[in-house]
Scaffold this motif. Structure first.
Motif, PDB file in Angstrom:
ATOM      1  N   ALA A   1       8.504  -1.759  -8.885  1.00 32.68           N
ATOM      2  CA  ALA A   1       8.902  -2.201  -7.734  1.00 32.68           C
ATOM      3  C   ALA A   1       7.981  -2.013  -6.266  1.00 32.68           C
ATOM      4  CB  ALA A   1       9.554  -3.062  -7.746  1.00 32.68           C
ATOM      5  N   LEU A   2       7.895  -0.776  -5.489  1.00 31.52           N
ATOM      6  CA  LEU A   2       8.023  -0.467  -5.615  1.00 31.52           C
ATOM      7  C   LEU A   2       6.271  -0.075  -4.483  1.00 31.52           C
ATOM      8  CD1 LEU A   2       7.825   1.083  -1.842  1.00 31.52           C
ATOM      9  CD2 LEU A   2       8.357   3.744  -3.404  1.00 31.52           C
ATOM     10  N   GLN A   3       5.525   0.268  -5.959  1.00 31.62           N
ATOM     11  CA  GLN A   3       4.329   0.703  -6.117  1.00 31.62           C
ATOM     12  C   GLN A   3       3.483  -1.047  -6.347  1.00 31.62           C
ATOM     13  OE1 GLN A   3       4.133   2.244  -9.890  1.00 31.62           O
ATOM     14  NE2 GLN A   3       4.031   4.289  -9.136  1.00 31.62           N
ATOM     15  N   GLN A   4       4.418  -1.272  -6.551  1.00 29.62           N
ATOM     16  CA  GLN A   4       3.039  -3.142  -6.584  1.00 29.62           C
ATOM     17  C   GLN A   4       3.623  -3.760  -4.983  1.00 29.62           C
ATOM     18  OE1 GLN A   4       4.731  -5.749 -10.249  1.00 29.62           O
ATOM     19  NE2 GLN A   4       4.368  -4.102 -10.965  1.00 29.62           N
ATOM     20  N   ILE A   5       4.724  -3.667  -4.528  1.00 30.07           N
ATOM     21  CA  ILE A   5       5.263  -3.894  -2.583  1.00 30.07           C
ATOM     22  C   ILE A   5       3.750  -3.287  -1.912  1.00 30.07           C
ATOM     23  CG2 ILE A   5       6.131  -3.977  -1.241  1.00 30.07           C
ATOM     24  CD1 ILE A   5       8.389  -5.267  -3.048  1.00 30.07           C
ATOM     25  N   GLN A   6       3.873  -1.941  -2.869  1.00 31.03           N
ATOM     26  CA  GLN A   6       3.052  -0.992  -1.471  1.00 31.03           C
ATOM     27  C   GLN A   6       1.293  -1.512  -1.626  1.00 31.03           C
ATOM     28  OE1 GLN A   6       3.829   2.774  -1.816  1.00 31.03           O
ATOM     29  NE2 GLN A   6       4.597   3.334   0.148  1.00 31.03           N
ATOM     30  N   ALA A   7       0.728  -1.921  -3.041  1.00 28.47           N
ATOM     31  CA  ALA A   7      -0.618  -2.627  -3.523  1.00 28.47           C
ATOM     32  C   ALA A   7      -0.622  -3.832  -2.397  1.00 28.47           C
ATOM     33  CB  ALA A   7      -0.720  -2.631  -5.007  1.00 28.47           C
ATOM     34  N   GLN A   8       0.507  -4.968  -2.889  1.00 27.33           N
ATOM     35  CA  GLN A   8       0.098  -5.617  -2.180  1.00 27.33           C
ATOM     36  C   GLN A   8       0.186  -5.546  -0.384  1.00 27.33           C
ATOM     37  OE1 GLN A   8       3.695  -8.564  -3.049  1.00 27.33           O
ATOM     38  NE2 GLN A   8       3.237  -8.488  -5.015  1.00 27.33           N
ATOM     39  N   VAL A   9       1.581  -5.347  -0.036  1.00 29.77           N
ATOM     40  CA  VAL A   9       1.117  -4.742   1.722  1.00 29.77           C
ATOM     41  C   VAL A   9      -0.312  -3.981   2.019  1.00 29.77           C
ATOM     42  CG1 VAL A   9       1.768  -3.820   2.956  1.00 29.77           C
ATOM     43  CG2 VAL A   9       3.229  -5.058   1.858  1.00 29.77           C
ATOM     44  N   ASP A  10      -0.371  -3.206   0.703  1.00 28.22           N
ATOM     45  CA  ASP A  10      -2.121  -2.210   1.253  1.00 28.22           C
ATOM     46  C   ASP A  10      -3.166  -2.770   1.419  1.00 28.22           C
ATOM     47  OD1 ASP A  10      -3.464   0.237   1.937  1.00 28.22           O
ATOM     48  OD2 ASP A  10      -3.476   0.780   0.008  1.00 28.22           O
ATOM     49  N   ALA A  11      -3.247  -4.084   0.483  1.00 27.65           N
ATOM     50  CA  ALA A  11      -4.604  -4.847   0.068  1.00 27.65           C
ATOM     51  C   ALA A  11      -4.676  -5.977   1.054  1.00 27.65           C
ATOM     52  CB  ALA A  11      -4.429  -5.777  -1.644  1.00 27.65           C
ATOM     53  N   ALA A  12      -3.322  -6.436   1.749  1.00 24.95           N
ATOM     54  CA  ALA A  12      -3.425  -6.612   3.562  1.00 24.95           C
ATOM     55  C   ALA A  12      -3.906  -6.118   3.773  1.00 24.95           C
ATOM     56  CB  ALA A  12      -2.333  -8.420   3.259  1.00 24.95           C
ATOM     57  N   GLY A  13      -3.333  -4.741   3.836  1.00 23.05           N
ATOM     58  CA  GLY A  13      -4.472  -3.856   5.499  1.00 23.05           C
ATOM     59  C   GLY A  13      -3.350  -3.907   6.295  1.00 23.05           C
ATOM     60  N   ASP A  14      -1.490  -4.526   6.043  1.00 26.97           N
ATOM     61  CA  ASP A  14      -0.518  -3.977   6.852  1.00 26.97           C
ATOM     62  C   ASP A  14      -0.021  -3.085   6.332  1.00 26.97           C
ATOM     63  OD1 ASP A  14      -1.097  -6.819   7.457  1.00 26.97           O
ATOM     64  OD2 ASP A  14       0.405  -7.629   6.021  1.00 26.97           O
ATOM     65  N   ILE A  15      -0.820  -2.116   6.155  1.00 14.65           N
ATOM     66  CA  ILE A  15       0.550   0.021   6.122  1.00 14.65           C
ATOM     67  C   ILE A  15      -0.830   1.128   6.363  1.00 14.65           C
ATOM     68  CG2 ILE A  15       0.279   1.978   4.520  1.00 14.65           C
ATOM     69  CD1 ILE A  15       1.504   0.080   2.269  1.00 14.65           C
ATOM     70  N   ASP A  16      -0.428   1.625   7.545  1.00 14.54           N
ATOM     71  CA  ASP A  16      -1.185   2.196   8.775  1.00 14.54           C
ATOM     72  C   ASP A  16      -0.879   4.305   7.834  1.00 14.54           C
ATOM     73  OD1 ASP A  16      -2.309   3.812  10.113  1.00 14.54           O
ATOM     74  OD2 ASP A  16      -0.478   4.095  11.447  1.00 14.54           O
ATOM     75  N   TRP A  17      -1.745   3.866   6.854  1.00  9.74           N
ATOM     76  CA  TRP A  17      -1.640   5.729   5.999  1.00  9.74           C
ATOM     77  C   TRP A  17      -1.575   7.056   6.436  1.00  9.74           C
ATOM     78  CZ3 TRP A  17       1.034   5.143   1.933  1.00  9.74           C
ATOM     79  CH2 TRP A  17       0.942   3.903   0.763  1.00  9.74           C
ATOM     80  N   LEU A  18      -1.670   6.393   8.059  1.00  5.61           N
ATOM     81  CA  LEU A  18      -2.290   8.032   9.093  1.00  5.61           C
ATOM     82  C   LEU A  18      -0.713   8.824   9.323  1.00  5.61           C
ATOM     83  CD1 LEU A  18      -3.890  10.050  10.504  1.00  5.61           C
ATOM     84  CD2 LEU A  18      -3.876   8.205  12.622  1.00  5.61           C
ATOM     85  N   VAL A  19      -0.455  10.041   8.761  1.00  6.60           N
ATOM     86  CA  VAL A  19       0.466  10.816   8.772  1.00  6.60           C
ATOM     87  C   VAL A  19       0.359  11.812   9.345  1.00  6.60           C
ATOM     88  CG1 VAL A  19       2.600  11.343   7.373  1.00  6.60           C
ATOM     89  CG2 VAL A  19       1.622   8.932   7.222  1.00  6.60           C
ATOM     90  N   GLN A  20       1.552  12.179  10.072  1.00  6.73           N
ATOM     91  CA  GLN A  20       1.352  13.863  10.715  1.00  6.73           C
ATOM     92  C   GLN A  20       2.634  14.323  11.246  1.00  6.73           C
ATOM     93  OE1 GLN A  20       0.150  13.830  15.352  1.00  6.73           O
ATOM     94  NE2 GLN A  20       1.018  15.590  15.552  1.00  6.73           N
ATOM     95  N   ILE A  21       3.055  15.480  10.444  1.00  7.62           N
ATOM     96  CA  ILE A  21       4.466  16.574  10.106  1.00  7.62           C
ATOM     97  C   ILE A  21       4.386  17.159  11.317  1.00  7.62           C
ATOM     98  CG2 ILE A  21       6.016  17.322   9.076  1.00  7.62           C
ATOM     99  CD1 ILE A  21       4.054  16.487   6.583  1.00  7.62           C
ATOM    100  N   ASP A  22       5.279  17.521  12.760  1.00  9.18           N
ATOM    101  CA  ASP A  22       5.110  18.292  13.444  1.00  9.18           C
ATOM    102  C   ASP A  22       6.093  19.491  12.110  1.00  9.18           C
ATOM    103  OD1 ASP A  22       5.444  20.294  15.325  1.00  9.18           O
ATOM    104  OD2 ASP A  22       6.766  19.213  16.035  1.00  9.18           O
TER     105      ASP A  22
END
Length: 133
Positions: free
Chosen positions: A76-97
């Motif tokens: 479910a998580l993978q499918q929802i992420q794919a749907q939201v990513d296809a719509a361009g609603d995920i910002d994949w930029l991540v930074q760790i301090d």
């Protein structure tokens, strides 16, 4: 709506991914049970302390375990992420301090003396047998 529960928009994304009921006893509402799972995970309470509004705690636990073992939650998580990513609603930029990612003091598996590991009160085991030259 209570705190930690799915919004209507979130439920609309998740509902088609939840396995349908099988023959048998009347099924507790899926949304109610999944909200119970979320409440338990987000608050960290024991299963037995789950509020009554989510139904019997045994039902919520059993369904959570069944979903986890079958991979329903991961899919479910993978499918929802794919749907939201296809719509361009995920910002994949991540930074760790690195100042907030701390290792436990025992995380580095180094020995204290003489290259030994597995130290107990009684024995010390050498890393390898000594080689005679």
């Amino acid at each position: 709506m209570q705190r930690y529960e799915l919004t209507d928009q979130e439920w609309d994304l998740l509902a088609p991914l939840v396995p349908s009921a099988v023959a048998g006893r009347p099924r507790v509402d899926d949304r109610r049970v999944i909200n119970g799972m979320l409440y338990k995970i987000r608050t960290g309470i024991p299963w037995r302390d789950l509020p009554d509004r989510y139904g019997p705690w045994q039902t919520v636990y059993t369904r959570f375990r069944r979903y986890a073992l079958r991979g329903v939650l991961t899919q479910a998580l993978q499918q929802i992420q794919a749907q939201v990513d296809a719509a361009g609603d995920i910002d994949w930029l991540v930074q760790i301090d690195s100042t907030i990612v701390r290792a436990h003091q025992h995380a580095a598996a180094t020995s204290r003396k003489g290259g030994c590991v597995g130290r107990t009160n009684r024995t010390m085991r050498p890393l390898a047998d000594p080689v005679e030259v």
